[in-house]
Design a protein around this motif. Sequence first.
Motif, PDB file in Angstrom:
ATOM      1  N   ALA A  97      44.219  25.792  48.261  1.00 18.25           N
ATOM      2  CA  ALA A  97      43.476  25.779  49.609  1.00 18.25           C
ATOM      3  C   ALA A  97      43.804  27.434  50.066  1.00 18.25           C
ATOM      4  O   ALA A  97      43.420  27.786  50.875  1.00 18.25           O
ATOM      5  CB  ALA A  97      43.628  25.022  50.505  1.00 18.25           C
ATOM      6  N   THR A  98      45.180  27.825  49.700  1.00 19.99           N
ATOM      7  CA  THR A  98      45.758  28.909  50.382  1.00 19.99           C
ATOM      8  C   THR A  98      45.612  30.161  49.297  1.00 19.99           C
ATOM      9  O   THR A  98      46.282  31.335  49.661  1.00 19.99           O
ATOM     10  CB  THR A  98      47.166  28.932  50.873  1.00 19.99           C
ATOM     11  OG1 THR A  98      47.942  28.113  49.880  1.00 19.99           O
ATOM     12  CG2 THR A  98      47.074  27.703  52.003  1.00 19.99           C
ATOM     13  N   THR A  99      45.126  30.074  48.181  1.00 19.82           N
ATOM     14  CA  THR A  99      45.177  31.010  47.216  1.00 19.82           C
ATOM     15  C   THR A  99      43.537  31.478  46.816  1.00 19.82           C
ATOM     16  O   THR A  99      42.590  30.727  47.261  1.00 19.82           O
ATOM     17  CB  THR A  99      45.565  30.696  45.926  1.00 19.82           C
ATOM     18  OG1 THR A  99      46.929  30.225  46.407  1.00 19.82           O
ATOM     19  CG2 THR A  99      45.746  31.583  44.782  1.00 19.82           C
ATOM     20  N   ALA A 100      43.535  32.824  46.461  1.00 20.03           N
ATOM     21  CA  ALA A 100      42.139  33.313  46.157  1.00 20.03           C
ATOM     22  C   ALA A 100      42.329  34.014  44.817  1.00 20.03           C
ATOM     23  O   ALA A 100      43.394  34.899  44.659  1.00 20.03           O
ATOM     24  CB  ALA A 100      41.503  34.021  47.177  1.00 20.03           C
ATOM     25  N   ASN A 142      40.798  43.679  39.648  1.00 22.76           N
ATOM     26  CA  ASN A 142      41.291  42.073  39.724  1.00 22.76           C
ATOM     27  C   ASN A 142      42.596  41.600  40.248  1.00 22.76           C
ATOM     28  O   ASN A 142      43.544  42.363  39.745  1.00 22.76           O
ATOM     29  CB  ASN A 142      40.852  41.437  38.325  1.00 22.76           C
ATOM     30  CG  ASN A 142      39.595  41.837  37.699  1.00 22.76           C
ATOM     31  OD1 ASN A 142      38.627  41.386  37.971  1.00 22.76           O
ATOM     32  ND2 ASN A 142      39.426  42.823  37.039  1.00 22.76           N
ATOM     33  N   PHE A 143      42.597  40.878  41.255  1.00 26.25           N
ATOM     34  CA  PHE A 143      43.965  40.374  41.482  1.00 26.25           C
ATOM     35  C   PHE A 143      43.831  38.825  41.893  1.00 26.25           C
ATOM     36  O   PHE A 143      42.781  38.532  42.322  1.00 26.25           O
ATOM     37  CB  PHE A 143      44.546  41.261  42.467  1.00 26.25           C
ATOM     38  CG  PHE A 143      43.898  41.674  43.495  1.00 26.25           C
ATOM     39  CD1 PHE A 143      43.765  40.990  44.660  1.00 26.25           C
ATOM     40  CD2 PHE A 143      42.818  42.774  43.498  1.00 26.25           C
ATOM     41  CE1 PHE A 143      42.943  41.431  45.942  1.00 26.25           C
ATOM     42  CE2 PHE A 143      42.267  43.426  44.507  1.00 26.25           C
ATOM     43  CZ  PHE A 143      42.335  42.465  45.671  1.00 26.25           C
ATOM     44  N   ILE A 144      45.032  38.084  42.185  1.00 22.04           N
ATOM     45  CA  ILE A 144      45.152  37.023  42.751  1.00 22.04           C
ATOM     46  C   ILE A 144      46.012  37.082  43.921  1.00 22.04           C
ATOM     47  O   ILE A 144      46.895  37.632  43.863  1.00 22.04           O
ATOM     48  CB  ILE A 144      45.754  35.867  41.734  1.00 22.04           C
ATOM     49  CG1 ILE A 144      44.915  35.516  40.459  1.00 22.04           C
ATOM     50  CG2 ILE A 144      45.994  34.730  42.439  1.00 22.04           C
ATOM     51  CD1 ILE A 144      45.670  34.663  39.442  1.00 22.04           C
ATOM     52  N   LEU A 145      45.276  36.346  45.073  1.00 17.24           N
ATOM     53  CA  LEU A 145      46.015  36.684  46.368  1.00 17.24           C
ATOM     54  C   LEU A 145      46.786  35.281  46.563  1.00 17.24           C
ATOM     55  O   LEU A 145      46.140  34.282  46.692  1.00 17.24           O
ATOM     56  CB  LEU A 145      45.107  36.991  47.382  1.00 17.24           C
ATOM     57  CG  LEU A 145      44.366  38.255  47.216  1.00 17.24           C
ATOM     58  CD1 LEU A 145      43.447  38.475  48.266  1.00 17.24           C
ATOM     59  CD2 LEU A 145      45.359  39.448  46.907  1.00 17.24           C
ATOM     60  N   TYR A 146      48.138  35.210  47.218  1.00 17.68           N
ATOM     61  CA  TYR A 146      48.870  33.923  47.300  1.00 17.68           C
ATOM     62  C   TYR A 146      49.090  33.979  48.918  1.00 17.68           C
ATOM     63  O   TYR A 146      49.237  35.136  49.454  1.00 17.68           O
ATOM     64  CB  TYR A 146      50.055  33.979  46.795  1.00 17.68           C
ATOM     65  CG  TYR A 146      49.740  34.188  45.104  1.00 17.68           C
ATOM     66  CD1 TYR A 146      49.610  32.787  44.508  1.00 17.68           C
ATOM     67  CD2 TYR A 146      50.010  35.285  44.385  1.00 17.68           C
ATOM     68  CE1 TYR A 146      49.456  32.970  43.120  1.00 17.68           C
ATOM     69  CE2 TYR A 146      49.649  35.287  43.132  1.00 17.68           C
ATOM     70  CZ  TYR A 146      49.520  33.961  42.422  1.00 17.68           C
ATOM     71  OH  TYR A 146      49.291  34.052  41.190  1.00 17.68           O
ATOM     72  N   LEU A 172      39.678  31.874  50.424  1.00 18.04           N
ATOM     73  CA  LEU A 172      40.648  30.836  50.315  1.00 18.04           C
ATOM     74  C   LEU A 172      40.210  29.818  49.574  1.00 18.04           C
ATOM     75  O   LEU A 172      38.939  29.129  49.725  1.00 18.04           O
ATOM     76  CB  LEU A 172      41.111  30.412  51.801  1.00 18.04           C
ATOM     77  CG  LEU A 172      42.016  31.368  52.495  1.00 18.04           C
ATOM     78  CD1 LEU A 172      42.216  30.792  53.776  1.00 18.04           C
ATOM     79  CD2 LEU A 172      43.075  31.757  51.667  1.00 18.04           C
ATOM     80  N   GLY A 173      40.850  29.333  48.492  1.00 11.50           N
ATOM     81  CA  GLY A 173      40.488  28.263  47.675  1.00 11.50           C
ATOM     82  C   GLY A 173      39.447  28.455  46.558  1.00 11.50           C
ATOM     83  O   GLY A 173      38.748  27.724  45.876  1.00 11.50           O
TER      84      GLY A 173
END
Length: 221
Positions: A97-100, A142-146, A172-173
Motif C-alpha cells: 500500500a505504501t509502494t508504487a 522507470n522506477f519504484i518508489l518506497y 500508492l499500491g
Amino acid sequence: MWKIILLTVLTFLVSAAHGQHKLSGKYSAMLSHSGATTTLVFVGSSFTFVEDNGMTQLLGSGKFAVKKDSLFLTYHEVAANDSSRYTIEFADEKYPATTAAVTVNVFEKATKKPFGHAYVTAKNDTGSPVITTIADATGQGNFILYPNQHISILDIGAVGYYSATIPFVKLLGKAATINVYLEPASKIYVPAKTDAYRILSYNGKRLVLQLGDEKIVFLKQ
C-alpha cells in the motif's frame, strides 16, 4: 611506459578537439562551495543538467562545445510550472500500500512524438527532490518508489515546457504508467548564459573541470 603516457595524452587531445562526439553520458559531482549535487547529461552536442542543493532544484539544457582545453556550456535555466496534461493507466499488478512502480512516457503535446531526455523528479512534502532521473531517448523512465523516501509528488517536465505534477497518493499500491504531454512554455524565464570550464582531465569515466578557483570532479554514472 613512455608509449602508454604518450598514447593517453594523444587520446585526450583528440577528445578535446572533437568534444561533442567524445563527451557523452551522465556525470555527477558535488560542488564544494554550496554542497549542491550537479548532474550533467551529454547527448550529441546537447546537454541537460539538474542541480540539487537540498531545497531548490535548477533545471536547464542547451548546447556544449569543447575547444582546446575548455568546455563551454550554453543553456537556459527555467522555473517549474504545472500546466502540462497527463494521463495515468493502472496495471492489474498489486504492490504494498505504501509502494508504487512507475513507468513514465513523455510526449510533445502538439506532435504527440516521444520527448527524449525530459526530467522526472520525485519530491517530498517540502518540495525537496528525493529522486531525479532523465528519460531516455524514447521519452521513457522507470522506477519504484518506497515509503521510506517520503515522496509527496512527481514533477515531470523539460526546459522551455510547462511541467506536470502528479500527487504520489494517486500511485500508492499500484503499477502505473503515466503519459505526459508537455506543452511549450509561453516564455523563457532566464536568458541564456554560457559557462566556460577548463578541462583538467577526462578519461571517459572521470571528468575534472575547473571554474574560477573551484575544481569539480564529475564521475560517470
